[in-house]
Design an enzyme around this catalytic site. Sequence first.
Site, PDB file in Angstrom:
ATOM      1  N   ASP A   1       1.036  -1.011   0.022  1.00 26.33           N
ATOM      2  CA  ASP A   1       0.085   0.103  -0.070  1.00 26.33           C
ATOM      3  C   ASP A   1       0.926   1.212   0.169  1.00 26.33           C
ATOM      4  O   ASP A   1       1.051   2.013   0.804  1.00 26.33           O
ATOM      5  CB  ASP A   1      -1.033  -0.034   1.295  1.00 26.33           C
ATOM      6  N   CYS A   2       1.503   1.330  -1.319  1.00 31.57           N
ATOM      7  CA  CYS A   2       2.666   2.473  -1.245  1.00 31.57           C
ATOM      8  C   CYS A   2       2.003   3.598  -1.753  1.00 31.57           C
ATOM      9  O   CYS A   2       1.347   3.676  -2.861  1.00 31.57           O
ATOM     10  CB  CYS A   2       3.726   2.016  -2.047  1.00 31.57           C
ATOM     11  N   GLY A   3       2.363   4.910  -1.257  1.00 35.41           N
ATOM     12  CA  GLY A   3       1.761   6.274  -1.664  1.00 35.41           C
ATOM     13  C   GLY A   3       2.749   6.712  -3.237  1.00 35.41           C
ATOM     14  O   GLY A   3       2.437   7.571  -3.569  1.00 35.41           O
TER      15      GLY A   3
ATOM     16  N   ASN B   1      -0.561  -3.218  -5.878  1.00 32.62           N
ATOM     17  CA  ASN B   1      -0.455  -1.744  -5.013  1.00 32.62           C
ATOM     18  C   ASN B   1      -2.011  -1.347  -4.668  1.00 32.62           C
ATOM     19  O   ASN B   1      -2.784  -1.184  -5.826  1.00 32.62           O
ATOM     20  CB  ASN B   1       0.149  -0.762  -5.783  1.00 32.62           C
TER      21      ASN B   1
END
Lengths: 174, 327
Positions: free
Chosen positions: B72-74, B91
């Site tokens: 869950d990468c911004g 993601n």
Amino acid sequence: MDFLANVAAGFIGLFNAGGATFMGLVTGILPTLIVLITFVNSIIMIIGEDKVEGFAKKMTGNIITRYTVFPFLAMFFLTNPMAYTFGKFLEEKYKPAFYDSAVSFAHPILGLFPHANAGELFVWLGISSGITTLGLPISGLAVRYLLAGLVVILIRGIVTEKITFIMMGRKGVN
Amino acid sequence: MAYNAIRLEKGKGGWGGPLVIKPDDVRNKVVSVTGGGIDPVSMKIAELSGCTTVDGFATSVPDEQIFVAVVDCGGTARCGVYPKKGVFTVNLTPVGQSGPLAQYIKEDIYVSGVKVENVTLAEAGATVAQAAAADTGSAPKAAASQSTQSSGKFGFITKLGKATGAVIGKFYAAGKMTINMVINNILPFMAFVAMLIGIISQSGLGNIIAKAIAPVSGTLPGLLVVSVICALPILSPILGPGAVIAQVVGVFLGLEIGKGNIPPALALPALFAIDPQVGCDFVPVGLSLGDATAETVEIGVPAVLFSRLITGPLSVVIGWVFSIGLF
């Protein structure tokens, strides 16, 4: 009608102010930043990662350079996030401390070498721009941020190393 | 155990995919690198495909056993790390090609914005994509060695010309890399910061917030309190991603320093006070980048988080000591 016009003017005003800020950032910071980052990237490409690796390995032997020079080289030459791959040169028991030390250097390095972590530049730029607003020079702050950062990552490395040893001892891992 | 091919589609605002992939006897682990246990999307993938789920924060899995990595990468680090290693990446956050590793994020290995309903069984007869080999940079190296071989017979001038050309080529590549970095990482953040500053300063919101936090941020003990809060092991992994919080708080403190509400002498301690959580969201991935074993990751995560409780406030004091005599 006047009321609506006022609301609209206020609304646009928010973004005019934002636009002026954006313009200031782009013209005030980007030109020097681009040239500086290009220069450092060229140096890194000319030296080559292989040579850096050879030198960096020699820095892992003692506790002081392991958590100062070694993470500095990792962050400078490989940049965030690939810097952490230098962990492969260390024994398992040192890896958490090295990661902690290296990642904690991802911001103190920004004042002088913004290429190392350009995506997170505003940790440094946010605060330093306040100093610029006051008309004071930021170079002194940048140098001190880097030096204080080296002291912090050394202490962080040592503390995390000790904690890791204790926890590994309890779990019976060698 | 029988494995099923599954289809992963991008969700609303997502990017990349669709991936039609099937696990095998080696690649059969769904690694959830999302923090806070295993997320529903990982579970759905595991359930449909017949794989097992692994909490990437609790343990580490060798890359060649990973069927899919769920992150869950911004948009800074995690979203690029797994594609670079040649691992199929899901993601949960709708992020496209971004971050320093943007060049590795491709449609055939990465899909973002994925929700549970985007995970389905592949229809029979669908072509299954093979996991790509990790990019090792071997292609450019081979090209480079070829060019040195062919230069043997030529005279000094040719050699000089070639060497100059190689250096100029590197300068040019460095420039290209820099501009990509500016477009992918720096300009988007500048746009975001400019919008934030515009709204905060123009609407008067800034004065309200400044009054509320002045007693905290304007003194050394206040900064120590901030650093302790940021270092709390339950908060630090949440505050970490992309250093967004540190950057926003940094911008805000910068505005207050500029207005004279915070003394400039506190700039250096403040830089450390907003940062004790740096990288706390990234410990397992960072360790696996350094080839750490699963045991090391299990111990390393809590070791780093606890260490920050001690070294976080300490860093503020060090910053304060180093700022003596400045401004």
